[in-house]
Scaffold this active site. Structure first.
Site, PDB file in Angstrom:
ATOM      1  N   TYR A 142       0.786  -1.232   0.000  1.00  0.00           N
ATOM      2  CA  TYR A 142       0.000   0.000   0.000  1.00  0.00           C
ATOM      3  C   TYR A 142       0.821   1.286   0.000  1.00  0.00           C
ATOM      4  O   TYR A 142       0.442   2.259  -0.618  1.00  0.00           O
ATOM      5  CB  TYR A 142      -0.927   0.029   1.220  1.00  0.00           C
ATOM      6  CG  TYR A 142      -1.963  -1.056   1.200  1.00  0.00           C
ATOM      7  CD1 TYR A 142      -3.227  -0.814   0.693  1.00  0.00           C
ATOM      8  CD2 TYR A 142      -1.679  -2.329   1.673  1.00  0.00           C
ATOM      9  CE1 TYR A 142      -4.187  -1.807   0.669  1.00  0.00           C
ATOM     10  CE2 TYR A 142      -2.638  -3.330   1.654  1.00  0.00           C
ATOM     11  CZ  TYR A 142      -3.886  -3.066   1.147  1.00  0.00           C
ATOM     12  OH  TYR A 142      -4.830  -4.050   1.114  1.00  0.00           O
ATOM     13  N   ASN A 158      -7.275   3.913  -3.904  1.00  0.00           N
ATOM     14  CA  ASN A 158      -7.837   2.891  -3.029  1.00  0.00           C
ATOM     15  C   ASN A 158      -8.995   3.496  -2.243  1.00  0.00           C
ATOM     16  O   ASN A 158      -8.795   4.405  -1.439  1.00  0.00           O
ATOM     17  CB  ASN A 158      -6.774   2.378  -2.055  1.00  0.00           C
ATOM     18  CG  ASN A 158      -7.326   1.325  -1.097  1.00  0.00           C
ATOM     19  OD1 ASN A 158      -7.957   0.369  -1.529  1.00  0.00           O
ATOM     20  ND2 ASN A 158      -7.103   1.515   0.198  1.00  0.00           N
ATOM     21  N   GLU A 159     -10.211   3.016  -2.502  1.00  0.00           N
ATOM     22  CA  GLU A 159     -11.384   3.412  -1.739  1.00  0.00           C
ATOM     23  C   GLU A 159     -11.602   4.926  -1.714  1.00  0.00           C
ATOM     24  O   GLU A 159     -12.069   5.465  -0.719  1.00  0.00           O
ATOM     25  CB  GLU A 159     -11.319   2.837  -0.310  1.00  0.00           C
ATOM     26  CG  GLU A 159     -11.209   1.332  -0.292  1.00  0.00           C
ATOM     27  CD  GLU A 159     -11.534   0.695   1.056  1.00  0.00           C
ATOM     28  OE1 GLU A 159     -11.675   1.425   2.049  1.00  0.00           O
ATOM     29  OE2 GLU A 159     -11.668  -0.546   1.097  1.00  0.00           O
ATOM     30  N   GLU A 182      -8.856  -6.976  -1.653  1.00  0.00           N
ATOM     31  CA  GLU A 182      -8.740  -7.396  -0.253  1.00  0.00           C
ATOM     32  C   GLU A 182      -9.902  -8.348  -0.019  1.00  0.00           C
ATOM     33  O   GLU A 182     -11.004  -8.093  -0.516  1.00  0.00           O
ATOM     34  CB  GLU A 182      -8.935  -6.224   0.732  1.00  0.00           C
ATOM     35  CG  GLU A 182      -7.847  -5.186   0.753  1.00  0.00           C
ATOM     36  CD  GLU A 182      -8.172  -3.981   1.665  1.00  0.00           C
ATOM     37  OE1 GLU A 182      -9.216  -3.987   2.350  1.00  0.00           O
ATOM     38  OE2 GLU A 182      -7.374  -3.032   1.667  1.00  0.00           O
TER      39      GLU A 182
END
Ligand SMILES: *[C@@H]1O[C@H](CO)[C@@H](O)[C@H](O)[C@H]1NC(C)=O
Ligand SMILES: *[C@@H]1O[C@H](CO)[C@@H](O)[C@H](O)[C@H]1NC(C)=O
Ligand SMILES: *[C@@H]1O[C@H](CO)[C@@H](O)[C@H](O)[C@H]1NC(C)=O
Ligand SMILES: *[C@@H]1O[C@H](CO)[C@@H](O)[C@H](O)[C@H]1NC(C)=O
Length: 478
Positions: A86, A159-160, A268
């Protein structure tokens, strides 16, 4: 060292050249040389203790070769072929870690953003301002640091970022812009094309729209640089041994993504509401109901962070590691897979033409349905045209040490002796090993037990928080 072992070392170093780069072909990941399909069997790799992401101290998850060697050996016998990382510092040297994972046939998916100021888009008022040339310089420097490693499978541009319904209004155009800039940078400055994708939160109200918005083609020439190359979903909907394909709504996902023109996978997964985790979803994910549509997934996560109950392995500050029951359970699930059939699956998938972007693709009323995306900020195009100043280019290096030097204990507390990485010849990727690590240790049980206070506090729990948020969202929805 004897001449023979020197020769063996040289042989290993020359045999284990590099895994074959992966490319996107239609909705599949395929090996660019053999044409075999790749199903991702992965784990999120994010050291959670004080040894996590600390650029000030020269530390990120891929900066310490001793630790990567230990973890690569543990992952090799777990059976994974990919990790997701990440937060990386592009100024650090990642050569040894990247080369170790390369040698054992493990691909890497790298997020380009970081929690440091100026190194990610900021939601809300500051969104437009945070998309600037300084930010682009950061994400391009990550590309520079990693583009020479053949085992880089892809980059996540975000990411998100769309983590609730309201964010689906302003944010999507920016994800397309960042994706475009990364792909243009790679096309101009990288020795090979590396796919760029997005990792989505499991917000079911905007999930289909996020995927449709990001994977369509704006100009209709099927070569749109702002289109994602793959779509990851952070999914925590399958919990415990009572869950089924239907109760987890995996059937809904398969249905929803059945017409995907880009690879879709779980960026994930691994709900932890029922402990220890039994990972029954593995058989569904790699079973016939899903592999036609999905390309596998990455379990969240390799390292146990202070009592987050997501980890497969506990690691102390001094480098001693302990496998957890979750590791054994996951390994048993992976061992049941017919990896040969899985990985040579569909080499015939043709390139699919993505739909032309249109408001009619978007169903939620609050989600953005315009495709007029922000142009590159001032100064950005120059970075693409000339390359960023002073790039720190990594390179694959020979890996000569294969023996793990740190203590690793199995889940029953026995020391695992002779733990090594086994470099793969013939440019293979790693597969489930058939090893059962529960009770494979030898020697006396002098394991550190459950005193976990020694580990440092999390430095950057960004994704743990994100996972918790995803769970929360899931709980609210279902
Ligand atoms: C959609 O994106 C455009 C371009 O950034 C923006 O002007 C517009 O306000 C967004 N729409 C919504 C509903 O947020
Ligand atoms: C192979 O690819 C085709 C076309 O993309 C798809 O329809 C089919 O479901 C795939 N089969 C498997 C086993 O993945
Ligand atoms: C790598 O990590 C270990 C702990 O796992 C530590 O002892 C060692 O000093 C680190 N090496 C470097 C070069 O930082
Ligand atoms: C590492 O730390 C753990 C926990 O404090 C301890 O039990 C173990 O003996 C240490 N291992 C080594 C090799 O120092």
């Amino acid at each position: 060292m004897s001449l023979l072992s020197l020769a063996l070392v040289a042989l290993y170093a020359s045999l284990a050249l590099a895994v074959q780069p992966i490319k996107v072909q239609g909705s599949n990941f395929v090996n660019s040389v053999t044409g075999d399909r790749l199903q991702i069997i992965g784990v999120a790799y994010q050291p959670g203790g004080s040894a996590g992401f600390k650029p000030d101290s020269g530390i990120d998850p891929l900066s310490n070769g001793t630790e990567c060697l230990r973890d690569a050996a543990i992952m090799q016998s777990l059976g994974v072929n990919a990790i997701r990382v990440y937060n990386v510092d592009p100024d650090l040297n990642h050569d040894m870690c990247a080369s170790i994972f390369n040698d054992v046939g493990i691909y890497m998916i790298i997020d380009v953003n970081s929690p440091l100021g100026g190194e990610s888009l900021v939601p809300g008022e500051q969104l437009e301002g945070s998309y600037n040339a300084g930010y682009l310089n950061h994400i391009f420097s990550v590309v520079e640091a990693f583009h020479n490693y053949n085992n880089v499978l892809g980059f996540f541009s975000g990411n998100e970022d769309m983590n609730d319904v309201p964010s689906g209004g302003p944010v999507p155009p920016y994800i397309r812009s960042v994706t475009r800039d990364l792909k243009n940078y790679i096309a101009k400055n990288s020795p090979r094309v590396i796919p760029v994708g997005y990792s989505a939160a499991d917000v079911r109200d905007i999930l289909a729209d996020s995927w449709a918005y990001l994977s369509c083609d704006i100009d209709g020439n099927d070569n749109d640089m702002s289109r994602i190359d793959f779509f990851g979903l952070n999914s925590y909907s399958w919990c415990g041994s009572q869950a089924t394909f239907e109760s987890s709504q995996y059937n809904v996902l398969v249905d929803q993504f059945s017409k995907t023109t880009v690879p879709v996978f779980f960026s994930e997964y691994g709900c932890n509401k029922v402990l220890p985790r039994v990972f029954d979803e593995v058989q569904a994910l790699y079973g016939s109901e899903m592999t036609g549509v999905m390309s596998g997934g990455l379990v969240y996560e390799y390292y146990e962070e202070v009592s987050n109950n997501f980890g497969l392995v506990w690691v102390y500050d001094n480098g001693t590691a302990e496998l957890r029951t979750d590791y054994d359970n996951l390994q048993k699930q992976f061992n049941k897979l017919d990896s040969k059939a899985l990985q040579s699956g569909n080499s015939t998938a043709t390139k699919l033409t993505s739909p032309k972007c249109d408001a009619s693709l978007i169903s939620s009323t609050s989600f953005n349905n315009t495709f007029d995306i922000p142009s590159i900020p001032r100064g950005g195009q120059k970075l693409i045209d000339n390359g960023i100043p002073k790039p720190n280019n990594g390179k694959i290096v020979p890996v000569t040490d294969t023996k793990v030097t740190q203590n690793v204990y199995d889940s029953s507390g026995k020391l695992m002796t002779n733990l090594v990485i086994k470099p793969l010849p013939n440019d293979q990727s790693n597969n489930p090993s058939g090893t059962d690590s529960s009770g494979t240790g030898t020697g006396s049980a002098t394991s550190p037990t459950s005193t976990k206070g020694a580990a440092g506090q999390l430095n950057v729990p960004a994704t743990a928080a994100a996972a918790a948020a995803a769970l929360l969202i899931y709980n609210i929805i279902f």
